[in-house]
Design an enzyme around this catalytic site. Structure first.
Site, PDB file in Angstrom:
ATOM      1  N   LYS A  24       0.823  -1.182   0.074  1.00  0.00           N
ATOM      2  CA  LYS A  24       0.012   0.155  -0.068  1.00  0.00           C
ATOM      3  C   LYS A  24       0.925   1.215   0.012  1.00  0.00           C
ATOM      4  CE  LYS A  24      -2.972   0.736   3.537  1.00  0.00           C
ATOM      5  NZ  LYS A  24      -3.066   2.204   4.310  1.00  0.00           N
ATOM      6  N   SER A  25       1.887   1.324   0.822  1.00  0.00           N
ATOM      7  CA  SER A  25       2.614   2.479   0.998  1.00  0.00           C
ATOM      8  C   SER A  25       3.398   2.658  -0.322  1.00  0.00           C
ATOM      9  CB  SER A  25       3.656   2.209   2.190  1.00  0.00           C
ATOM     10  OG  SER A  25       3.268   2.599   3.245  1.00  0.00           O
ATOM     11  N   ARG A  29       3.166   5.817  -3.324  1.00  0.00           N
ATOM     12  CA  ARG A  29       4.197   6.778  -3.779  1.00  0.00           C
ATOM     13  C   ARG A  29       4.346   6.547  -5.248  1.00  0.00           C
ATOM     14  NH1 ARG A  29       4.497   5.837   1.348  1.00  0.00           N
ATOM     15  NH2 ARG A  29       5.616   6.620   2.934  1.00  0.00           N
ATOM     16  N   ARG A 127      -8.106  12.996  12.127  1.00  0.00           N
ATOM     17  CA  ARG A 127      -6.707  12.618  12.357  1.00  0.00           C
ATOM     18  C   ARG A 127      -5.924  13.830  12.299  1.00  0.00           C
ATOM     19  NH1 ARG A 127      -5.511   7.326   9.166  1.00  0.00           N
ATOM     20  NH2 ARG A 127      -3.477   7.425  10.342  1.00  0.00           N
ATOM     21  N   SER A 172       7.250   9.627  11.822  1.00  0.00           N
ATOM     22  CA  SER A 172       6.089   9.411  10.841  1.00  0.00           C
ATOM     23  C   SER A 172       6.847   9.550   9.370  1.00  0.00           C
ATOM     24  CB  SER A 172       5.004  10.353  11.123  1.00  0.00           C
ATOM     25  OG  SER A 172       4.340  10.515   9.982  1.00  0.00           O
ATOM     26  N   GLN A 174       4.940   9.162   6.947  1.00  0.00           N
ATOM     27  CA  GLN A 174       4.096  10.187   6.341  1.00  0.00           C
ATOM     28  C   GLN A 174       4.439  11.655   6.477  1.00  0.00           C
ATOM     29  OE1 GLN A 174       0.140   9.225   7.690  1.00  0.00           O
ATOM     30  NE2 GLN A 174       0.036   7.524   6.547  1.00  0.00           N
ATOM     31  N   ASP A 322       2.061  -0.575  12.169  1.00  0.00           N
ATOM     32  CA  ASP A 322       0.541  -0.858  11.342  1.00  0.00           C
ATOM     33  C   ASP A 322       0.186  -2.392  11.902  1.00  0.00           C
ATOM     34  OD1 ASP A 322       0.284   1.376   9.925  1.00  0.00           O
ATOM     35  OD2 ASP A 322       1.148   0.628   8.479  1.00  0.00           O
ATOM     36  N   ARG A 353      -6.197   2.725  17.970  1.00  0.00           N
ATOM     37  CA  ARG A 353      -6.174   1.147  17.960  1.00  0.00           C
ATOM     38  C   ARG A 353      -5.931   0.542  19.190  1.00  0.00           C
ATOM     39  NH1 ARG A 353      -3.004   0.917  11.877  1.00  0.00           N
ATOM     40  NH2 ARG A 353      -4.943   0.762  10.814  1.00  0.00           N
ATOM     41  N   ARG A 396      -7.540  -2.798   9.885  1.00  0.00           N
ATOM     42  CA  ARG A 396      -6.573  -3.648  10.457  1.00  0.00           C
ATOM     43  C   ARG A 396      -7.214  -4.113  11.882  1.00  0.00           C
ATOM     44  NH1 ARG A 396      -2.471  -3.463   6.849  1.00  0.00           N
ATOM     45  NH2 ARG A 396      -1.818  -1.351   6.150  1.00  0.00           N
TER      46      ARG A 396
HETATM   47  C1  S3P Z   1       2.641   4.962   6.188  1.00  0.00           C
HETATM   48  C2  S3P Z   1       3.099   5.469   7.289  1.00  0.00           C
HETATM   49  C3  S3P Z   1       2.577   4.928   8.572  1.00  0.00           C
HETATM   50  C4  S3P Z   1       1.527   4.139   8.515  1.00  0.00           C
HETATM   51  C5  S3P Z   1       0.635   4.172   7.372  1.00  0.00           C
HETATM   52  C6  S3P Z   1       1.518   4.254   6.096  1.00  0.00           C
HETATM   53  C7  S3P Z   1       3.284   5.536   5.054  1.00  0.00           C
HETATM   54  O1  S3P Z   1       1.868   6.277   9.137  1.00  0.00           O
HETATM   55  O2  S3P Z   1       0.953   3.693   9.685  1.00  0.00           O
HETATM   56  O3  S3P Z   1      -0.355   2.861   7.422  1.00  0.00           O
HETATM   57  O4  S3P Z   1       2.938   4.988   3.788  1.00  0.00           O
HETATM   58  O5  S3P Z   1       4.045   6.484   4.832  1.00  0.00           O
HETATM   59  P1  S3P Z   1       2.681   7.550  10.188  1.00  0.00           P
HETATM   60  O6  S3P Z   1       3.705   8.222   9.221  1.00  0.00           O
HETATM   61  O7  S3P Z   1       1.688   8.295  10.407  1.00  0.00           O
HETATM   62  O8  S3P Z   1       3.489   6.537  11.207  1.00  0.00           O
END
Ligand code: S3P
Length: 443
Positions: A24-25, A29, A127, A172, A174, A322, A353, A396
């Site tokens: 997914k990540s 990207r 969020r 993070s 993200q 995750d 969670r 999840r």
């Molecule tokens: C992700 C980063 C994580 C993860 C999310 C996907 C990403 O979040 O929990 O499912 O793809 O960069 P955080 O950056 O908030 O930790």
């Protein structure tokens, strides 16, 4: 029609081989970088979950053509418009349930000299977004939003960015990726230093598009090239370790099981769950290791074993962030005590969670004590089950409870589980194929 997921004790061992869908990540990207590159990029192994489809749709609204090359939407060609080729969207950009889409898009939109509005679903609107809005404001973007600019919807007017040296308070990926993406549009270098290393897919993928990323004394440094190039770039996405984990842990927990999961990403920044599960007594062997694109990949071979609780090391937390719902489920069915601290971030994921897993597992008869920044769990041989639990629209949680139910005395009904489609649309049929006991039913 509303539906519930009903999961009960596995009737036998899990066996077989399952290819889990793409990461997914990385899928987020890949679409983002391909859209911003000049020219066509082919992507294979794309995760066609709702989260990633949101990212593709957001770029389509800004003029990026995406051609799906198969019906399953796992292969596509993105006709990149170049760093300066996006156009102002007429409507709002909807990230749905996807935190990664929303937070990384803040970085992209901060670089655009036009107005955009970013929204999401009810969960995403709760969020925290200050963590990404603040740094791109420091770089020069205008970002307004609900609760003083800290929550979606966000209105962004970007352009004219300046590079920054940024040290986020939270570890993070993200946040890091948002700042690096904004850095593509900034004058001068953009540097990020994380409190703990997080998944590095952005840094690994940018060079495939000709944008180098350096490491200097703990700083990640991006010095923007004039453009991202897609000279017939092909991005192949490995299977998602976060999805594979559900089947690996289920196999590890059900006596006699042996399961093979081919071509899974084994990036060290994603394998915290494997380290923790192995410390709990889990048996996962890696075979056929190789590199796909810029990522390490291997087959996972999992055999059932007896599991015990552990004290999770703080240094393992970001690499397993995750997978804690699933590890909580495993801990509830292991010998002795499992203790997690340093994971307060779990409270601001697709759901809280810590609270939601504690409620769900305790309803099923487990002993989970929620802590501010983790949980203390005392395991048992089987869960009584025979209850209804609420996944709170968190994919999840739903899948973790389906795994826990494989060792319940009576079935568990999981409400608000439809969000499984955000990350793993085929979870139920693939789980059934391995021998797990679960099915959808009308609510
Ligand atoms: C992700 C980063 C994580 C993860 C999310 C996907 C990403 O979040 O929990 O499912 O793809 O960069 P955080 O950056 O908030 O930790």
């Amino acid at each position: 029609v509303a539906k519930v997921l009903i999961a009960g004790a596995a009737t036998g061992a899990l066996h077989g081989e399952v290819r889990v869908p793409g990461d997914k990540s990385m899928s987020h990207r890949a679409v983002m970088l391909a859209a911003l590159a000049q020219g066509d990029t082919r992507i294979e192994g794309f995760l066609s979950g709702e989260d990633n489809l949101s990212t593709a749709a957001v770029f389509a609204q800004m003029g990026v053509q995406v051609d799906w090359r198969n019906q399953a939407k796992t292969a596509l060609t993105v006709h990149g418009v170049g760093l300066h080729g996006l156009h102002e969207p007429e409507g709002v950009l909807d990230a749905g349930n996807a935190g990664t889409c929303a937070r990384l898009m803040v970085g992209v939109l901060a670089g655009q000299p036009f107005h955009s509005v970013l929204v999401g679903d009810a969960s995403l609107h709760q969020r925290p977004m200050a963590r990404v809005a603040d740094p791109v404001r420091m770089m020069g973007a205008r970002v307004d939003g609900r609760e003083g600019g800290r929550k979606l919807p966000l209105a962004i007017h970007g352009g004219g960015l300046q590079g920054i040296n940024f040290e986020p308070k939270v570890a993070s990926a993200q946040v890091k990726s948002c700042v690096l993406l904004a850095g593509l549009f900034a004058k001068g270098e953009t540097r990020v230093r994380e409190p703990r290393s997080t998944r590095d897919h952005t840094e690994r993928m940018l060079p495939l598009f000709g944008q180098s990323v350096e490491q200097e004394d703990g700083w990640i440094v991006l010095c923007p090239a004039d453009s991202l190039l897609a000279p017939q770039t092909m991005v192949v996405i490995p299977s998602d370790p976060s999805s594979a984990a559900f089947f690996a842990v289920a196999a590890g927990m059900i006596a006699g099981s042996s399961v093979r999961l081919p071509a899974v990403g084994v990036n060290a920044r994603r394998d915290g769950w494997r380290r923790i599960f192995t410390a709990m007594g889990g048996e996962i062997a890696l075979t056929n290791g190789c590199t796909v694109g810029s990522e390490p990949v291997a087959d996972l071979e999992v055999a059932a074993s007896s599991l015990h609780g552990v004290q999770v090391a703080a240094s393992d937390v970001p690499d397993a962030i995750d997978e804690f719902p699933l590890l909580f489920a495993a801990a509830a069915l292991s010998d002795g005590e499992f203790v997690l601290h340093g994971a307060a971030e779990l409270r601001v994921k697709e759901s809280d969670r810590i609270a939601v897993m504690a409620d769900a597992l305790n309803a099923a008869g487990a002993s989970v004590e929620p802590l501010d920044d983790g949980a203390r769990i005392v395991g048992r041989e089987r869960l009584p089950g025979g209850c209804e639990v609420d996944a709170h629209g968190d994919h999840r949680i739903a899948m973790a409870m389906a795994v826990a139910a494989q060792r319940a005395e009576a079935p568990i009904t999981i409400r608000n589980a439809e969000a499984i489609v955000t990350s793993f649309p085929d979870f139920v049929p693939l789980a059934q194929q391995l021998g797990m006991n679960l099915h959808w039913s009308a609510a």
